[in-house]
Structure formats: C-alpha cells, structure tokens
Scaffold this motif. Structure first.
Motif, PDB file in Angstrom:
ATOM      1  N   PRO A 175       0.774  -1.141  -0.102  1.00 53.87           N
ATOM      2  CA  PRO A 175       0.024  -0.051  -0.093  1.00 53.87           C
ATOM      3  C   PRO A 175       0.930   1.313   0.125  1.00 53.87           C
ATOM      4  O   PRO A 175       0.291   2.269  -0.724  1.00 53.87           O
ATOM      5  CB  PRO A 175      -0.691  -0.158   1.198  1.00 53.87           C
ATOM      6  N   GLN A 213      -0.851   5.746   6.704  1.00 55.34           N
ATOM      7  CA  GLN A 213      -1.239   4.583   6.420  1.00 55.34           C
ATOM      8  C   GLN A 213      -2.434   4.073   7.469  1.00 55.34           C
ATOM      9  O   GLN A 213      -2.532   3.020   8.207  1.00 55.34           O
ATOM     10  CB  GLN A 213      -0.337   3.314   6.871  1.00 55.34           C
ATOM     11  N   MET A 216      -5.348   2.268  -2.093  1.00 59.34           N
ATOM     12  CA  MET A 216      -4.222   1.563  -1.338  1.00 59.34           C
ATOM     13  C   MET A 216      -4.907   0.171  -0.949  1.00 59.34           C
ATOM     14  O   MET A 216      -4.264  -0.731  -1.002  1.00 59.34           O
ATOM     15  CB  MET A 216      -3.725   2.366  -0.465  1.00 59.34           C
ATOM     16  N   LEU A 217      -6.019   0.435  -0.264  1.00 55.83           N
ATOM     17  CA  LEU A 217      -6.748  -0.669   0.193  1.00 55.83           C
ATOM     18  C   LEU A 217      -7.423  -1.729  -0.550  1.00 55.83           C
ATOM     19  O   LEU A 217      -7.640  -2.971  -0.296  1.00 55.83           O
ATOM     20  CB  LEU A 217      -7.400  -0.442   1.413  1.00 55.83           C
ATOM     21  N   LYS A 230      -5.965  -5.049  -1.885  1.00 62.13           N
ATOM     22  CA  LYS A 230      -5.596  -5.893  -0.811  1.00 62.13           C
ATOM     23  C   LYS A 230      -6.593  -6.544  -0.435  1.00 62.13           C
ATOM     24  O   LYS A 230      -6.433  -7.619   0.617  1.00 62.13           O
ATOM     25  CB  LYS A 230      -4.762  -4.974   0.292  1.00 62.13           C
TER      26      LYS A 230
END
Length: 394
Positions: free
Chosen positions: A136, A286, A354-355, A358
C-alpha cells in the motif's frame, strides 16, 4: 512515474495565454486581439479537452479488457516511448512560426493530443493497474506523485502570471520542461524494472490471463472501494473547475492580488495542493487499517463530502451572473471550504486506491487495480459532464 502521468497534460492545458497567442488575430497587435477572441481561441480549450478525455476513457477500458494479452514491460516501455514522442511533436509545433497556418495547427494539435492521450491511457492503465500488486505505501507514493504532477503546473502558472515573461516563449519553455520529465521517467524506469523487488511484485513472470469470472469475483470483493473511487473523483470534477473557477474576490478594489493572483492561487493551486496534501496524509499515516469498518467509513465519508457542494456554491462564485443568494461573503470561507473539500478528496481517494487491491490475493490484485483505475476515469468523465449543469443552479 506518478508525476509523469499528470504533469505533461496539465502543463499543456495550463498555458492558455500561449495558445491564445498562437491563435490570435495576426492582423492587429496581440494585446488588443485578446479582448475580442477569435473563433480558434474560443474553441481551442473545449476541443483540447474533448481530444484529451475521449481517447483516455476509451483506451483505459480497452486496456482493462485486452491489456493482459500483452507482456507488461514491453507494454509500458512502448507506450512511454511513443507518449514522449507524441509530446515531442507538440513541443515542436509550439516552437514553430504558425501565424500563416493557424487552422492547420489547430487540427494538428488536436490530433497529436488525441494520440498522446491514447498512449497515456495505455501507460496509465497498465502501470496503475499493475501497481495494485505492490504494498500500500508504494501505491500511495505513486498517487502522491500524481498530486505533485497537478501542483507543479499551478505553481508554474502563478510564476508566469507574476513575472509576465514574453508569451511566445512560455509555451516552448513549459512544454520542453514537461518533455524532459517524461524522458527522465523512461530513463529511470528501465533500471528500476530490473530490480528483484520490482520483478517480484510486478509479476513479470506471471503469464496467467484473467477471465471474466476473475473480474466479477474481484468486483464483488472490492465493490465498496470501487464505488468510493468513482464518487470521490466525480465529486471533485463536478465542483472543480466548473464552479470553483468562477470565484471572485469579495473586495472589488483593483490590486495585483484581486486582479491577477487570486484565481490562480485560491482556486487552481489551492485545489491541487489540498488534494496532494490529502494523498500524502493517507500515504504516510497508513490510516485507517484494512477492515470492514474502514470500508463503511470511507463510503460514509465520500457521501458526506458531497455536502461541500451547496456550501461552495453559496460562496462568492459568479457574483454578477447568478440568481441565488451568496451566504459566505468572505474569501476565507471559500478558501476553507475548497481546501477542506480537496484534502478530503485526496485522502479518501488514496485510502481506497491503497486498500482496495488488498481485498484479494496477489494474483488478482492487478485486476483489482485495473478495475479501480477504470472507475477513477469514469468518475472524472461523469464529474466533468455534470459540472456545467451545476453552474446553471447558481
């Protein structure tokens, strides 16, 4: 690479005075012709936008569907080289004496810009889609670079406005600088792509081609983040620049700030810097961590962000051409509203980017990244289409 994705095109559309000079009425002095725009001057910004956005949208979708049939590294390098070559042609046109063939120049710029945007779409969809496989923080850093790519043209534009250099030199200097950035990106990417870290995370050795079931599975797993990305970028383009660029300083006093610097600083630079700040906060903090609560939280946050639309519309926007009442008769209020709106947009968008990937296994993360970039582009397109309709409600 993040800077390169946005910076050249942003630079191309920022140097409006230069294009006004190229398409001026050559039979009268330039300063007088700017008061009475020629047909080419009036039409160029809109046509340039269409020539840039239409190929971008189409090619991002096509690349998402068919891109996996071609190897990653050749796809990136070929699109990067040809993208730089296309922008080089635009730079050459900027440096030529085109007073005797303005209509031909108009057509050539639009055609070459369409080619550049198509190649940029392939590069953008390929790189940002593949980026979904990386940790990320690396995704966030690339998005930070894209934010910086929007800030730099705004800063350069303010410097140009403040120093007032010869307009015929501005376009050549700005476009040459953007071209240099693109060439440096290619030079730096080649050795970086050979590192063990890049080879591992990019999946250069992965020859698996995803099918429709893979796309549907990833979409079911990441649909909240995909929706957040679409809404976030659509909301940004609804307000900016269609509404935000119509702001006027509350004071009617004729000063350098009010007449020249207010709009570039308090609209274009403020939005770009706010967006970049929000992206950077998400990258370095983050926060929030992955989880169902985060998914619901960012979805609620992006929905609440729409509440800034009526607030900004009640600022001193188009004060002489509106039928609704101005509630916030303060420049500070406008700056606070647009700044907060931009920071939230950069933060929410970067968290989702970013997430989102995932949520699935690594072998499907590139598919997730590609779907997210497609949602981003469609959000930009829908927002830019709805912006002018929002102006009608002023």
């Amino acid at each position: 690479i993040g800077v390169t994705i946005l910076f050249p095109y942003s630079m191309l559309i920022t140097i409006t005075d230069f294009w006004y000079y190229k398409f001026r009425n050559t039979s009268v002095p330039y300063n007088t012709s700017t008061d009475h725009l020629t047909e080419l001057q009036k039409n160029f910004p809109a046509y340039l936008s269409i020539a840039g956005n239409a190929p971008l949208t189409i090619l991002v979708v096509l690349c998402a569907i068919f891109g996996h049939r071609f190897k990653l590294k050749p796809r990136l390098l070929l699109s990067a080289f040809t993208m730089a070559a296309a922008f080089g042609v635009l730079t050459v046109f900027a440096g030529l004496d085109t007073d005797d063939w303005q209509e031909t120049l108009f057509t050539c710029i639009l055609v070459v810009n369409a080619c550049y945007s198509a190649l940029n779409a392939i590069f953008q969809a390929t790189f940002l889609g593949n980026l979904g496989r990386f940790p990320p923080r690396y995704i966030g850093c690339t998005n930070d670079g894209m934010g910086l790519g929007a800030v730099l043209p705004a800063v350069i534009n303010i410097i140009i406005v403040a120093t007032n250099p010869p307009v015929q030199d501005v376009g050549i200097a700005c476009m040459s600088f953007a071209l240099l950035v693109m060439v440096l990106m290619v030079i730096l990417y080649i050795p970086a792509s050979r590192t063990r870290f890049y080879v591992h995370y990019s999946g250069l050795g992965d020859i698996r081609t995803p099918g429709w079931r893979d796309y549907l599975f990833v979409l079911r797993s990441t649909w909240i983040y995909v929706l957040v990305i679409f809404l976030d970028y659509a909301l940004t383009l609804i307000l900016y620049p269609a509404v935000a660029a119509l702001v006027k300083p509350v004071s009617k006093e004729s000063t350098l700030w009010n007449d020249t610097l207010f709009l570039p600083v308090c609209c274009f630079l403020l939005q770009a810097a706010g967006d970049w700040t929000g992206r950077s906060i998400a990258t370095f903090s983050q926060f929030p961590p992955p989880g169902k609560i985060t998914e619901i939280g960012v979805l609620i946050a992006v929905l609440l962000r729409s509440g800034f639309i009526p607030l900004l519309m009640r600022c001193n926007v188009a004060p002489l051409n509106r039928s609704t009442e101005i509630l916030f008769k303060s420049d500070i209020a406008y700056i606070a509203i647009l700044g907060t709106f931009s920071i939230l947009g950069g933060y929410i968008g970067n968290v989702a980017l970013m997430l989102g990937p995932k949520k699935v296994d690594m072998n499907m993360q590139e598919v997730a990244g590609t779907i997210q970039i497609t949602a981003l582009v469609f959000g930009l397109g829908v927002g830019s289409l709805l912006g002018p309709y929002l102006v009608a409600f002023l």
